[in-house]
Design a protein around this motif. Sequence first.
Motif, PDB file in Angstrom:
ATOM      1  N   UNK A  58     -25.807  22.544  -2.549  1.00 34.80           N
ATOM      2  CA  UNK A  58     -25.625  23.447  -3.686  1.00 34.80           C
ATOM      3  C   UNK A  58     -25.074  22.642  -4.877  1.00 34.80           C
ATOM      4  N   UNK A  59     -24.074  21.821  -4.605  1.00 32.29           N
ATOM      5  CA  UNK A  59     -23.464  20.978  -5.645  1.00 32.29           C
ATOM      6  C   UNK A  59     -24.492  20.034  -6.261  1.00 32.29           C
ATOM      7  N   UNK A  89     -27.062  12.254  -3.052  1.00 32.04           N
ATOM      8  CA  UNK A  89     -25.734  11.689  -3.316  1.00 32.04           C
ATOM      9  C   UNK A  89     -24.661  12.758  -3.093  1.00 32.04           C
ATOM     10  N   UNK A  90     -23.591  12.389  -2.408  1.00 34.30           N
ATOM     11  CA  UNK A  90     -22.514  13.354  -2.162  1.00 34.30           C
ATOM     12  C   UNK A  90     -21.428  13.198  -3.226  1.00 34.30           C
ATOM     13  N   UNK A  91     -20.697  14.273  -3.517  1.00 34.03           N
ATOM     14  CA  UNK A  91     -19.607  14.145  -4.494  1.00 34.03           C
ATOM     15  C   UNK A  91     -18.525  13.201  -3.989  1.00 34.03           C
ATOM     16  N   UNK A  92     -17.790  12.639  -4.936  1.00 38.18           N
ATOM     17  CA  UNK A  92     -16.743  11.686  -4.571  1.00 38.18           C
ATOM     18  C   UNK A  92     -15.533  12.393  -3.972  1.00 38.18           C
ATOM     19  N   UNK A  93     -15.179  13.547  -4.547  1.00 39.36           N
ATOM     20  CA  UNK A  93     -13.984  14.250  -4.091  1.00 39.36           C
ATOM     21  C   UNK A  93     -14.291  15.734  -3.852  1.00 39.36           C
ATOM     22  N   UNK A 146     -27.460  20.463  -6.847  1.00 37.92           N
ATOM     23  CA  UNK A 146     -28.349  21.140  -7.785  1.00 37.92           C
ATOM     24  C   UNK A 146     -27.663  21.570  -9.079  1.00 37.92           C
ATOM     25  N   UNK A 147     -26.368  21.331  -9.193  1.00 43.31           N
ATOM     26  CA  UNK A 147     -25.655  21.772 -10.395  1.00 43.31           C
ATOM     27  C   UNK A 147     -25.864  20.792 -11.554  1.00 43.31           C
ATOM     28  N   UNK A 148     -25.854  21.325 -12.767  1.00 48.04           N
ATOM     29  CA  UNK A 148     -25.896  20.477 -13.966  1.00 48.04           C
ATOM     30  C   UNK A 148     -24.485  20.441 -14.534  1.00 48.04           C
ATOM     31  N   UNK A 149     -23.875  19.264 -14.533  1.00 42.42           N
ATOM     32  CA  UNK A 149     -22.502  19.141 -15.047  1.00 42.42           C
ATOM     33  C   UNK A 149     -22.572  18.622 -16.477  1.00 42.42           C
ATOM     34  N   UNK A 150     -22.185  19.457 -17.416  1.00 42.80           N
ATOM     35  CA  UNK A 150     -22.323  19.066 -18.828  1.00 42.80           C
ATOM     36  C   UNK A 150     -21.034  18.525 -19.422  1.00 42.80           C
ATOM     37  N   UNK A 204     -10.214  13.518  -9.906  1.00 47.76           N
ATOM     38  CA  UNK A 204     -10.383  14.972  -9.977  1.00 47.76           C
ATOM     39  C   UNK A 204     -11.391  15.436  -8.928  1.00 47.76           C
ATOM     40  N   UNK A 205     -11.194  16.621  -8.380  1.00 51.58           N
ATOM     41  CA  UNK A 205     -12.191  17.129  -7.430  1.00 51.58           C
ATOM     42  C   UNK A 205     -13.490  17.439  -8.149  1.00 51.58           C
ATOM     43  N   UNK A 206     -14.614  17.032  -7.543  1.00 44.17           N
ATOM     44  CA  UNK A 206     -15.926  17.357  -8.108  1.00 44.17           C
ATOM     45  C   UNK A 206     -16.365  18.728  -7.637  1.00 44.17           C
ATOM     46  N   UNK A 207     -16.015  19.041  -6.403  1.00 37.58           N
ATOM     47  CA  UNK A 207     -16.464  20.289  -5.778  1.00 37.58           C
ATOM     48  C   UNK A 207     -15.290  20.929  -5.043  1.00 37.58           C
ATOM     49  N   UNK A 208     -15.073  22.210  -5.286  1.00 37.84           N
ATOM     50  CA  UNK A 208     -14.050  22.960  -4.547  1.00 37.84           C
ATOM     51  C   UNK A 208     -14.740  24.088  -3.781  1.00 37.84           C
TER      52      UNK A 208
END
Length: 252
Positions: A229-230, A10-14, A232-236, A182-186
């Motif tokens: 890379x994104x 799945x790709x980030x939305x923003x 694999x991140x855990x967003x808490x 909001x941006x998910x990944x910068x």
Amino acid sequence: MTETPKPDFAVPRHVGIIMDGNGRWARRSGLIRLRGHEAGIDAVRDTVEAAAEWGIEHLTLYAFSVENWQRPRTEVAGLMRFLEQFLRNEKAAMLRDGIRLRVLGRVADLPAGVQDQVRDVEAATAQCARMTLRLALSYGGRQELTDAVRKLAMEVAAGRLLPEDIDASTIESQLYDPQMPDPDLIIRTAGEVRLSNFLLWQASYAEFHFLDILWPEFRREHLLHALRDFDGRVRRFGKVLKQDPAAEEHPA
Ligand code: IPE
Ligand code: IPE
Ligand code: MG
């Protein structure tokens, strides 16, 4: 050109990108800085195309900051010329690919020719629904918040808003593009590890990906790497997640 595979996750939305390193790329090649900005346009094209193909709904490119006005006059003029040309040249491709253009920033500061192109392409692509491409132009996060605070203060002064009714959503409603998630990944290129006044409010819970590649060298494979890379991140978001190994309690 080698084929870059599509993301199989799945790709980030923003996704937001701080496109940095044009000047260094030019210097390394023995060219003037403007040639670096020119070369950066190919990177923009490939990135926009891949992002739309891969289902990223929102892509925001930091193209010119409010601080960038302090650069030499010839560089600023050249950048503005490239911007105007870019908007004129890419309009057809944006319409073909379903890309809606929005500009974030103090548009009134831009030269009239750029403003005309911005208005034209924004209006022409307003109904495009595949991806929203935002260009941050004459953009500063602090200026965006200052502008928002000023508008809210005017509402309060006019008696239309009570100070105690101001919450995060009230502030968001006064940002340059209240519809923007909001941006998910910068992502930032060229090895710098800073925000440089990009989306200060909106980046509170963004994930960051920094790479050493200079912007003119950036291609879809680098984007794919950042997306993986994104993934694999855990967003808490400040919480304790049940499936998170960090959440395991020691027995009392
Ligand atoms: C990014 O490249 C483009 C803009 C800020 C407009 P730079 O022009 O900042 O390149 P460097 O950082 O000098 O290498
Ligand atoms: C940030 O790059 C702005 C853009 C990419 C448009 P800069 O090159 O202007 O940032 P600093 O000066 O290195 O922080
Ligand atoms: Mg730079």
